[in-house]
Design an enzyme around this catalytic site. Structure first.
Site, PDB file in Angstrom:
ATOM      1  N   GLY A 177      35.582  43.964  41.533  1.00 17.85           N
ATOM      2  CA  GLY A 177      34.489  43.855  41.147  1.00 17.85           C
ATOM      3  C   GLY A 177      34.186  43.097  39.881  1.00 17.85           C
ATOM      4  CE  LYS A 192      41.084  46.759  37.839  1.00 22.30           C
ATOM      5  NZ  LYS A 192      40.452  45.607  38.728  1.00 22.30           N
ATOM      6  CE  LYS A 243      37.605  40.956  40.761  1.00 20.21           C
ATOM      7  NZ  LYS A 243      38.340  40.677  39.404  1.00 20.21           N
ATOM      8  CG  ASP A 266      43.361  44.017  36.246  1.00 20.98           C
ATOM      9  OD1 ASP A 266      44.180  43.188  36.422  1.00 20.98           O
ATOM     10  OD2 ASP A 266      42.062  43.803  36.591  1.00 20.98           O
ATOM     11  CE  LYS A 292      39.934  45.406  34.147  1.00 23.68           C
ATOM     12  NZ  LYS A 292      40.336  44.170  34.828  1.00 23.68           N
TER      13      LYS A 292
HETATM   14  O1  SMG Z   1      32.795  45.765  38.511  1.00 25.59           O
HETATM   15  O2  SMG Z   1      33.980  47.527  38.216  1.00 25.59           O
HETATM   16  C1  SMG Z   1      33.928  46.399  37.940  1.00 25.59           C
HETATM   17  C2  SMG Z   1      34.806  45.656  36.914  1.00 25.59           C
HETATM   18  C3  SMG Z   1      36.068  45.929  37.688  1.00 25.59           C
HETATM   19  O3  SMG Z   1      38.034  45.492  36.187  1.00 25.59           O
HETATM   20  C4  SMG Z   1      37.192  45.129  36.892  1.00 25.59           C
HETATM   21  N1  SMG Z   1      37.143  43.705  36.925  1.00 25.59           N
HETATM   22  O4  SMG Z   1      40.042  41.642  36.574  1.00 25.59           O
HETATM   23  O5  SMG Z   1      39.594  42.974  38.094  1.00 25.59           O
HETATM   24  C5  SMG Z   1      39.170  42.420  37.170  1.00 25.59           C
HETATM   25  C6  SMG Z   1      38.078  42.838  36.163  1.00 25.59           C
HETATM   26  C7  SMG Z   1      37.339  41.383  36.024  1.00 25.59           C
HETATM   27  C8  SMG Z   1      36.271  41.590  35.352  1.00 25.59           C
HETATM   28  S1  SMG Z   1      36.277  42.024  33.548  1.00 25.59           S
HETATM   29  C9  SMG Z   1      34.994  41.701  32.531  1.00 25.59           C
HETATM   30 MG    MG Z   2      41.531  42.272  38.066  1.00 28.76          MG
END
Ligand code: SMG
Ligand code: MG
Length: 375
Positions: free
Chosen positions: A298, A168, A270, A196, A170
């Protein structure tokens, strides 16, 4: 066996991340985490202790909640409502707190601690409580935004070498199309890929986001604002890649509405964001009923949250790999003695009692920045 609530401790810990994690809303280098320890007392006076992890970040940047506010609302408003009950278990928490608006992450942390304590008192694992049958789950990794494509590719290659079965990325405007193209080229057409945006785009970005369709991705996660359900529905009609909601989904009822409106083709579940593991199960159930694929998100959890998420993600509707990576993805050392690892791209579903973790007390104490005891 029935329970009443004993002492509750709110503990803050600070854990450095192995590398900065940049999203469209900011960069994290350290995690300031609120843990909740709750004691349940059974009919015979027996005591059992449970732990919950609050997923709120230090700033209200992912959602409105933030760690200091979560601690305050728990101590001042949520916990007093639970103390009124003469019998308490996890299933009661949502009802007892229903009249207090918002604060799902704070509510979830309390419910989680009580759930862990009640499972330990009954000598039951969370997986058993959920009725899961899978023993392992596929592990995906979330890769932050990098300044250059070369740096991004080096990071992705490292995770591919670690065995993660899904990547994934960002993204944000300016770090999207070329980044995705380069990563798709690196990992080849077979490795599942998704992005994401953490709300970084606008309704008018449909034509731009449609350019992502050629990379054959699993989904685009939360491109638009948290409250913009109609915008997501329009985008879902405009873009071929399925639209997945994260920030927008804060309850089962809201998820049902988003699905009906065509805004949610895939759901990121989540537990913290939706007020707890029990609401997360309800969302799983309704999505499964409607053939909406779900996966477990997560929030850079410690071994406490990671263990619980790994059990949740073993439910049958979790048909896509989640953001449940090895603890070492973020932390050099975890506060549990048995941190989550990956083997052949999979995480083992915990079978231990309670949520399935055992604390490393000396290390936990060494990273503790404050405790508040509420009796
Ligand atoms: O725990 O692997 C993890 C992080 C996964 O990208 C992740 N979380 O928007 O999904 C999301 C983000 C939120 C937390 S970013 C600080
Ligand atoms: Mg997200």
């Amino acid at each position: 066996m029935t329970f009443r609530l004993g002492a509750v401790e709110l503990r803050r810990i600070a854990l450095p991340l192995v590398s900065p994690f940049r999203t469209s809303f900011g960069s994290q280098t350290e995690r300031d985490i609120l843990l909740v320890r709750a004691e349940l007392i059974d009919d015979d006076g027996g005591r059992s202790e449970g732990w919950g992890e609050c997923v709120a970040l230090s700033e209200p940047s992912y959602s409105a909640e933030y760690v200091e506010g979560a601690q305050h609302v728990i101590a001042t408003h949520l916990l007093p409502r639970l103390r009124i009950a003469d019998r308490l278990e996890a299933a009661d928490v949502g009802t007892l707190l229903a009249k207090l608006h918002g604060h799902p992450m704070a509510k979830a942390a309390l419910e989680m601690a009580i759930l862990d304590a009640q499972l330990r008192a009954r000598d039951q694992s969370f997986g058993d409580f959920l009725g899961v049958t899978r023993t392992t789950i596929p592990s995906g990794v979330s890769v932050g935004i990098h300044d250059t494509i070369d740096e991004l590719l080096a990071a992705v290659q490292g995770y591919v070498d670690d065995g993660y079965v899904r990547i994934k990325l960002k993204i944000e405007p300016g770090s999207d199309i070329e980044h995705v193209a380069a990563v798709r080229e690196l990992i080849g057409p077979e490795t599942p890929l998704q992005v994401d945006a953490n709300t970084a785009y606008r309704r008018t970005d449909g034509a731009h986001l449609r350019r992502l369709d050629e990379f054959d991705m699993l989904l685009i996660e939360q491109p638009l604002a948290e409250e913009d359900i109609i915008g997501h529905a329009r985008l879902a009609a405009e873009v071929e890649t399925p639209i997945c909601l994260d920030e927008s989904l804060v309850s089962a009822a809201g998820t049902a509405d988003a699905i009906e409106l065509g805004a949610c083709e895939i759901a990121n579940i989540k537990p913290g964001r939706v007020g707890g593991y029990l609401e997360a199960v309800r969302i799983h159930d309704l999505c499964r009923h409607q053939d909406i694929p779900v996966w477990c998100g997560g929030m850079i959890e410690t071994g406490i949250g990671r263990a619980a998420n790994a059990a949740l993600a073993a439910l049958p509707g979790f048909t896509l790999p989640g953001d449940i990576s090895a603890s070492t993805r973020f932390y050099a050392q975890d506060i549990v003695v048995d941190p989550i690892t990956i083997t052949d791209g999979h995480v083992t579903v915990p079978t231990g009692v309670g949520l399935g973790f055992e604390l490393d007390r000396p290390y936990l104490d060494s990273v503790t920045t404050g405790t508040q005891l509420l009796t």
